[in-house]
Motif scaffolding. Structure first.
Motif, PDB file in Angstrom:
ATOM      1  N   CYS A   9       9.666  19.257  30.686  1.00 49.17           N
ATOM      2  CA  CYS A   9       8.413  19.462  29.966  1.00 49.17           C
ATOM      3  C   CYS A   9       8.731  19.964  28.557  1.00 49.17           C
ATOM      4  O   CYS A   9       9.516  20.892  28.390  1.00 49.17           O
ATOM      5  CB  CYS A   9       7.552  20.471  30.712  1.00 49.17           C
ATOM      6  SG  CYS A   9       6.075  20.941  29.794  1.00 49.17           S
ATOM      7  N   CYS A  56       0.990  22.122  31.710  1.00 49.85           N
ATOM      8  CA  CYS A  56       0.942  21.984  30.252  1.00 49.85           C
ATOM      9  C   CYS A  56       0.056  20.823  29.818  1.00 49.85           C
ATOM     10  O   CYS A  56      -0.570  20.879  28.763  1.00 49.85           O
ATOM     11  CB  CYS A  56       2.355  21.827  29.703  1.00 49.85           C
ATOM     12  SG  CYS A  56       3.345  23.327  29.900  1.00 49.85           S
ATOM     13  N   CYS A 102       4.407  18.732  31.709  1.00 53.07           N
ATOM     14  CA  CYS A 102       4.258  18.803  33.155  1.00 53.07           C
ATOM     15  C   CYS A 102       2.781  18.611  33.499  1.00 53.07           C
ATOM     16  O   CYS A 102       1.886  18.981  32.754  1.00 53.07           O
ATOM     17  CB  CYS A 102       4.815  20.116  33.695  1.00 53.07           C
ATOM     18  SG  CYS A 102       4.075  21.614  33.045  1.00 53.07           S
ATOM     19  N   CYS A 140       7.105  23.852  28.311  1.00 56.03           N
ATOM     20  CA  CYS A 140       7.621  24.980  29.085  1.00 56.03           C
ATOM     21  C   CYS A 140       9.036  24.751  29.603  1.00 56.03           C
ATOM     22  O   CYS A 140       9.652  25.677  30.126  1.00 56.03           O
ATOM     23  CB  CYS A 140       6.678  25.305  30.240  1.00 56.03           C
ATOM     24  SG  CYS A 140       6.697  24.061  31.556  1.00 56.03           S
TER      25      CYS A 140
HETATM   26 ZN   LIG Z   1       5.067  22.460  31.158  1.00 57.04          ZN
END
Ligand SMILES: [Zn+2]
Length: 109
Positions: A43, A85, A76, A46
């Motif tokens: 991701c 996210c 993600c 994150c």
């Molecule tokens: Zn993420």
């Protein structure tokens, strides 16, 4: 009079050169592959590995022409689940801002 007096009926011209928002928002295979490569399978917000989705960093109607790799991020997901996210970027004000900022950074490289 002359032969120029004859005017065949012209068909109305449909000026639709601009792609629709939907067309502009299409993520091509190449763009997807490039985004995936850039992300390294994680991701881009994150850093979590897992289910990644190609998320728009701009609202579709704000995209000029076609969606380029710097207009998307691998995030993600799924976007319908809060806490991911993709959900953050698509549904929250802060996330929208994050998308703009991230995109600026991508284009600034
Ligand atoms: Zn993420």
């Amino acid at each position: 009079m002359s032969a120029f007096g004859f005017h065949p009926v012209q068909k109305p011209k449909h000026k639709r050169n601009k792609p629709t928002a939907k067309q502009r928002g299409l993520i091509s295979k190449d763009v997807y592959a490039a985004a995936m490569e850039r992300s390294g399978g994680r991701c881009e917000r994150c850093g979590k590995a897992g289910e990644l989705q190609c998320a728009h960093l701009l609202r579709r109607w704000q995209i000029e022409g076609e969606t380029m790799v710097n207009d998307v991020a691998m995030l993600c997901g799924p976007s319908v689940n809060s806490g991911t996210c993709h959900h953050y970027v698509d549904y929250t004000k802060e996330g929208k801002q994050w998308g703009y900022d991230f995109r600026e950074r991508l284009y600034g490289r």
